[in-house]
Design a protein around this motif. Sequence first.
Motif, short mmCIF file in Angstrom:
data_model
loop_
_atom_site.label_atom_id
_atom_site.label_comp_id
_atom_site.label_asym_id
_atom_site.label_seq_id
_atom_site.Cartn_x
_atom_site.Cartn_y
_atom_site.Cartn_z
N SER A 73 -8.27 63.81 -27.79
CA SER A 73 -9.72 63.79 -27.59
C SER A 73 -10.35 65.09 -28.09
O SER A 73 -9.65 66.04 -28.45
N VAL A 74 -11.69 65.12 -28.09
CA VAL A 74 -12.39 66.35 -28.45
C VAL A 74 -11.99 67.48 -27.51
O VAL A 74 -11.79 68.62 -27.93
N GLN A 75 -11.84 67.15 -26.22
CA GLN A 75 -11.44 68.17 -25.25
C GLN A 75 -10.05 68.71 -25.55
O GLN A 75 -9.79 69.92 -25.39
N LEU A 95 -6.74 74.07 -30.05
CA LEU A 95 -7.10 74.87 -31.22
C LEU A 95 -8.07 75.99 -30.90
O LEU A 95 -8.33 76.84 -31.75
N ARG A 96 -8.65 75.98 -29.68
CA ARG A 96 -9.64 76.99 -29.29
C ARG A 96 -10.82 77.01 -30.26
O ARG A 96 -11.29 78.06 -30.67
N LEU A 97 -11.28 75.81 -30.63
CA LEU A 97 -12.46 75.65 -31.46
C LEU A 97 -13.59 75.13 -30.59
O LEU A 97 -13.37 74.29 -29.72
N SER A 98 -14.80 75.60 -30.82
CA SER A 98 -15.95 75.09 -30.07
C SER A 98 -16.29 73.68 -30.56
O SER A 98 -15.93 73.29 -31.67
N ARG A 99 -17.01 72.95 -29.72
CA ARG A 99 -17.38 71.59 -30.10
C ARG A 99 -18.26 71.59 -31.34
O ARG A 99 -18.15 70.71 -32.20
N SER A 100 -19.17 72.57 -31.46
CA SER A 100 -20.04 72.61 -32.64
C SER A 100 -19.23 72.89 -33.91
O SER A 100 -19.52 72.34 -34.97
N THR A 101 -18.19 73.72 -33.80
CA THR A 101 -17.33 73.99 -34.96
C THR A 101 -16.57 72.73 -35.36
O THR A 101 -16.45 72.41 -36.55
N ILE A 102 -16.07 72.00 -34.36
CA ILE A 102 -15.35 70.75 -34.65
C ILE A 102 -16.27 69.77 -35.36
O ILE A 102 -15.89 69.15 -36.36
N ARG A 103 -17.51 69.64 -34.85
CA ARG A 103 -18.45 68.72 -35.50
C ARG A 103 -18.75 69.16 -36.94
O ARG A 103 -18.88 68.34 -37.84
N GLY A 104 -18.87 70.48 -37.13
CA GLY A 104 -19.13 70.97 -38.47
C GLY A 104 -18.01 70.65 -39.45
O GLY A 104 -18.26 70.26 -40.59
N LEU A 105 -16.76 70.79 -38.99
CA LEU A 105 -15.62 70.49 -39.85
C LEU A 105 -15.51 68.98 -40.13
O LEU A 105 -15.07 68.58 -41.21
N ILE A 106 -15.93 68.17 -39.15
CA ILE A 106 -15.96 66.72 -39.38
C ILE A 106 -17.05 66.39 -40.40
O ILE A 106 -16.85 65.60 -41.32
N LYS A 107 -18.21 67.04 -40.22
CA LYS A 107 -19.36 66.76 -41.09
C LYS A 107 -19.06 67.10 -42.54
O LYS A 107 -19.52 66.41 -43.47
N THR A 108 -18.28 68.17 -42.76
CA THR A 108 -17.94 68.55 -44.13
C THR A 108 -16.85 67.66 -44.73
O THR A 108 -16.51 67.81 -45.90
N GLN A 168 -15.50 57.01 -28.27
CA GLN A 168 -15.16 58.42 -28.24
C GLN A 168 -14.31 58.78 -29.46
O GLN A 168 -13.57 57.94 -29.97
N LEU A 169 -14.45 60.02 -29.93
CA LEU A 169 -13.67 60.47 -31.07
C LEU A 169 -12.19 60.58 -30.69
O LEU A 169 -11.85 61.05 -29.62
N GLN A 170 -11.33 60.15 -31.61
CA GLN A 170 -9.89 60.24 -31.41
C GLN A 170 -9.26 60.88 -32.65
O GLN A 170 -9.43 60.39 -33.76
N PHE A 171 -8.54 61.99 -32.43
CA PHE A 171 -7.93 62.74 -33.52
C PHE A 171 -6.42 62.48 -33.55
O PHE A 171 -5.78 62.38 -32.50
N SER A 172 -5.86 62.40 -34.75
CA SER A 172 -4.42 62.27 -34.90
C SER A 172 -3.78 63.65 -34.90
O SER A 172 -4.47 64.67 -34.97
N PHE A 173 -2.45 63.68 -34.83
CA PHE A 173 -1.73 64.94 -34.92
C PHE A 173 -2.06 65.63 -36.25
O PHE A 173 -2.29 66.83 -36.32
N GLN A 174 -2.11 64.83 -37.33
CA GLN A 174 -2.45 65.41 -38.63
C GLN A 174 -3.84 66.03 -38.61
O GLN A 174 -4.06 67.10 -39.17
N ASP A 175 -4.80 65.35 -37.95
CA ASP A 175 -6.16 65.89 -37.87
C ASP A 175 -6.17 67.27 -37.23
O ASP A 175 -6.90 68.17 -37.66
#
Length: 279
Positions: free
Chosen positions: A5-7, A13-26, A38-45
């Motif tokens: 999950s995002v959490q 990774l100790r990334l903020s939610r806004s940083t995660i969204r930015g990396l997704i957006k790019t 809800q967003l679901q990330f793989s191990f690769q992600d």
Amino acid sequence: MQTFSVQDVERVLRLSRSTIRGLIKTGFVQPSRGPKRQLQFSFQDLIVLRAARALLEAKISRRRINRSLEDLRRRLPEQMPLSGLSISAIGDRVVVRDGKNHFQVDDGQYVLGLDVSVENGVIRVVEHKEAPAPAAPSAETADDWFDKGLRLEDADAKAAQAAYERAVELEPDCVAAWINLGRLHHARHDEKKAEIVYRRGIQECGPNPTLMFNLGVVLEDLGRIDDAIEAYQAALSEDPNMADGHFNLARLYEAQGKEQHAIRHLGQYRRLMSSSESR
């Protein structure tokens, strides 16, 4: 396949939610959606997100990063290998090691060192940066205590809490430790203590959107709806693209009979979700 999950991404990774969204957006990662959207990330992600952040901080060109990450994703296993994983720079080559096997990902004049492992059921992704010379043994740092907290959360929540408290004592602006400490108190239904932690975190770290959003959730549980609305608004003032903040505000405004406010935030929520799905 295991998903995160995002959490989970914030914790590991100790990334903020806004940083995660930015990396997704790019376009660096394209997480899937769960049954509740809800967003679901793989191990690769997870690995690609951390690598992207490290390369951006190293001021590598966007084109070069995209090429490197595409190669990296093709080489990464879908699941965490039992032997762990190491991504490092050797000369001008970036090499991934999976146990005894290794392979070249891409060439380039940058250093990327990531160790990925599982300890007590918790995935850890640690970046190693070059040091000018071996340093003498020193006392444990805030990062050490934060990592201890992560490892202890599932087995001993109180010990994890103590570790996070030590981390913020050593490094008062450690946002991730404040977030996790408040979450642990909230999970134990100690909303008043969670409120104190989140407010202290905001005081030490400044207007962090995740801290303010989490404070809003706690205030809702305490029945202080007007204060919760104020906290969500503060979070959105820092991160207007926080879809969860718009959704919660729409829900609270609707309960108060403020239909225009509710409609506005619900529209923002739907726009952000639609934009995310179209990428």
